[in-house]
Design a protein around this motif. Structure first.
Motif, short mmCIF file in Angstrom:
data_model
loop_
_atom_site.label_atom_id
_atom_site.label_comp_id
_atom_site.label_asym_id
_atom_site.label_seq_id
_atom_site.Cartn_x
_atom_site.Cartn_y
_atom_site.Cartn_z
N TYR A 440 -1.80 10.19 0.17
CA TYR A 440 -1.01 8.97 0.27
C TYR A 440 0.01 9.16 1.40
N MET A 441 0.47 8.02 1.93
CA MET A 441 1.36 8.06 3.10
C MET A 441 2.79 7.73 2.71
N LEU A 442 3.73 8.53 3.23
CA LEU A 442 5.14 8.26 3.04
C LEU A 442 5.61 7.19 4.02
N GLN A 443 6.85 6.71 3.82
CA GLN A 443 7.40 5.68 4.69
C GLN A 443 7.52 6.16 6.14
N ASN A 444 7.70 7.48 6.32
CA ASN A 444 7.84 8.01 7.68
C ASN A 444 6.50 8.27 8.34
N GLY A 445 5.40 7.93 7.66
CA GLY A 445 4.07 8.10 8.24
C GLY A 445 3.40 9.42 7.92
N ASN A 446 4.10 10.34 7.27
CA ASN A 446 3.49 11.63 6.91
C ASN A 446 2.52 11.47 5.74
#
Length: 490
Positions: A440-446
């Protein structure tokens, strides 16, 4: 894991059910058949619809009746007579009066009859004590005020101290007289069991007490000190000792409750009727074959080629007709009879009978109310059809002859309990790995990776019927290949 509570603690309804996870691969149902009257008979009917996801590959071809009954373990026992700790602490309590009388009779007449009677009463007293403190703990936990809980805990200490002191005085009278080593040893078994149960239950109260914490801690140390002085097994920091202690307490529990368990003499149900039906099937097939042979011989005379061919065909059809008739009768047989029957006995007296049967049934034979309950916990409409669930229907009919059950019984019995354990190891064999990985992707794109349990759900719906009283309970069992995760009740 605690029971999933589905009825009154004291089993005030005619029929009740509770469920809990017994171990990673088995679920345990406790059924209560209650309010046994003195006259007539009591009938109880249990139906359980088990909805099994098609992906588990549990179907009639590979999971027959024999496999199901191997996965189902059932024990039937008398419901322990109900007495509160306050009742037992009274000088006039029935269990103490009966135990005192049995002790005195044994002292005056130390023969086998009075020895057996005394042993029976020390076991019954110990079982009643275990049940009474369990119910007392429930009451304390249900108390919503801290002040009320602390008061109840102090009363619990006072009452159980009185009860154990009086009990030990009785069994010590037997020991100091040195009448029977056997009875002295059995008395010690009861005392060891009572002490172990009392310490275990008292420890569970420590987390919910405040002002009574000092008194409760001192009481637990007092119990533990007594157990050490008697050289009873106790839990400590030695793994080998602890393993042996758990085993011993388990054996003591079986010994104490042995007189509450009833005998079950299991047999196939409807065996004679089944053989009669199959004989009729063979007879119909033989009538067909003989009739064809006779008619053909009348037409063609002695052995000819046409007669030979007709005879061969008729015998081929005879076997098919026989199998078809057997299939027809077997379906009728399943609807009228159960698979197994058992006589329920206490000692040599038959006090009832139990019949049970199981079969896969098609979706359209399940009543709309059961389907509605099945779908009540679904995340998708008509989930059962989407997953092409196979449906096992397990049914049981219990008849209790009340007068025989209560005959010569000096304790107030209310009925029977059945512990029914369903083992689910076979259900896990075709499951996927217990965990799957996902990103899954975090808000910062990681991107992050996580592991998620791969769940399967078994839905079991019980219908319990007795004396015009119906109770429905739905248990939803979440599982992975590693076993049962949780049990939800609705």
């Amino acid at each position: 894991m605690a029971w999933v509570y589905t009825g009154n603690i004291l089993n005030l309804s005619m029929i009740s059910i509770q469920a809990k996870k017994h171990d990673n691969f088995s679920i345990e149902f406790k059924l209560g058949y209650n309010k046994i009257e003195k006259l007539g008979k009591s009938d109880f009917l249990v139906r359980a619809w088990i909805f099994i996801p098609n992906s588990l590959d549990i179907n009639p071809e590979i999971y027959g009746k024999d496999q199901f009954y191997r996965d189902l373990k059932s024990n039937v026992r008398l419901i322990t007579p109900v007495f509160s700790t306050d009742d037992l602490a009274q000088a006039t309590s029935i269990p103490f009066l009966l135990l005192e009388s049995a002790k005195q009779n044994f002292i005056e007449h130390p023969d086998k009859k009075h020895s057996d009677d005394y042993e029976y009463h020390i076991k019954m007293f110990s079982a009643i004590f275990k049940s009474s403190i369990r119910n007392r703990i429930y009451e304390i936990f249900r108390n919503t005020t801290q002040k009320g809980r602390d008061y109840d805990i102090l009363m619990f200490i006072k009452e159980t101290r009185l009860i154990t002191s009086r009990f030990r005085k009785i069994i010590n009278e037997i020991k100091v007289r040195n009448i029977s080593e056997y009875i002295s040893a059995r008395s010690e078994y009861a005392d060891e069991f009572i002490s172990a149960i009392l310490e275990d239950k008292s420890l569970r109260l420590l987390d919910i007490c405040q002002s009574s914490k000092i008194q409760l801690s001192e009481y637990i140390l007092e119990i533990n000190s007594y157990r050490k002085s008697k050289q009873y097994c106790i839990i400590n920091d030695d793994p080998v000792n602890n393993r042996n202690t758990v085993f011993r307490i388990g054996m003591l529990k079986k010994y104490i409750e042995s007189d509450l368990y009833v005998g079950l003499d299991k047999k196939r149900d409807g065996f004679a009727a089944e053989q009669l039906y199959y004989s009729i099937a063979a007879g119909v097939a033989m009538v067909f074959a003989t009739g064809v042979a006779w008619a053909t011989q009348v037409k063609y005379g002695n052995i000819t080629t046409p007669l030979f061919i007709v005879l061969v065909i008729s015998y081929m059809l005879k076997d098919r007709i026989k199998d078809l008739m057997r299939y027809f009768f077997s379906r009728k047989f399943v609807s009228r009879y159960f698979d197994k029957k058992a006589s329920v006995s206490t000692g040599k007296i038959i006090v009832g009978n139990i019949k049970e049967g199981v079969d896969f049934i098609p979706y359209d034979r399940v009543t709309p109310d059961i389907i509605k309950m099945r779908n009540s916990s679904s995340t998708i409409d008509d989930e059962s059809r989407i997953f092409e669930e196979k449906i096992l229907l397990y049914k049981k009919h219990i008849t209790i002859y009340n007068k025989k059950l209560l005959r010569d019984n000096r304790y107030p019995l209310s009925g029977l309990n059945e512990i029914m354990r369903l083992h689910l190891v076979r259900f896990t064999q075709k499951m996927d790995n217990p965990e799957i990985s996902a990103e899954y992707m975090l808000q910062n794109g990681n991107l992050l990776n996580t592991h998620i349990e791969k769940l399967y759900y078994l839905n079991i719906i019980f219908e319990l019927e007795s004396h015009n009283q119906n109770l429905f309970k739905h248990f939803r069992i979440a599982m992975t290949r590693n076993g049962i995760i949780k049990i939800q009740e609705s």
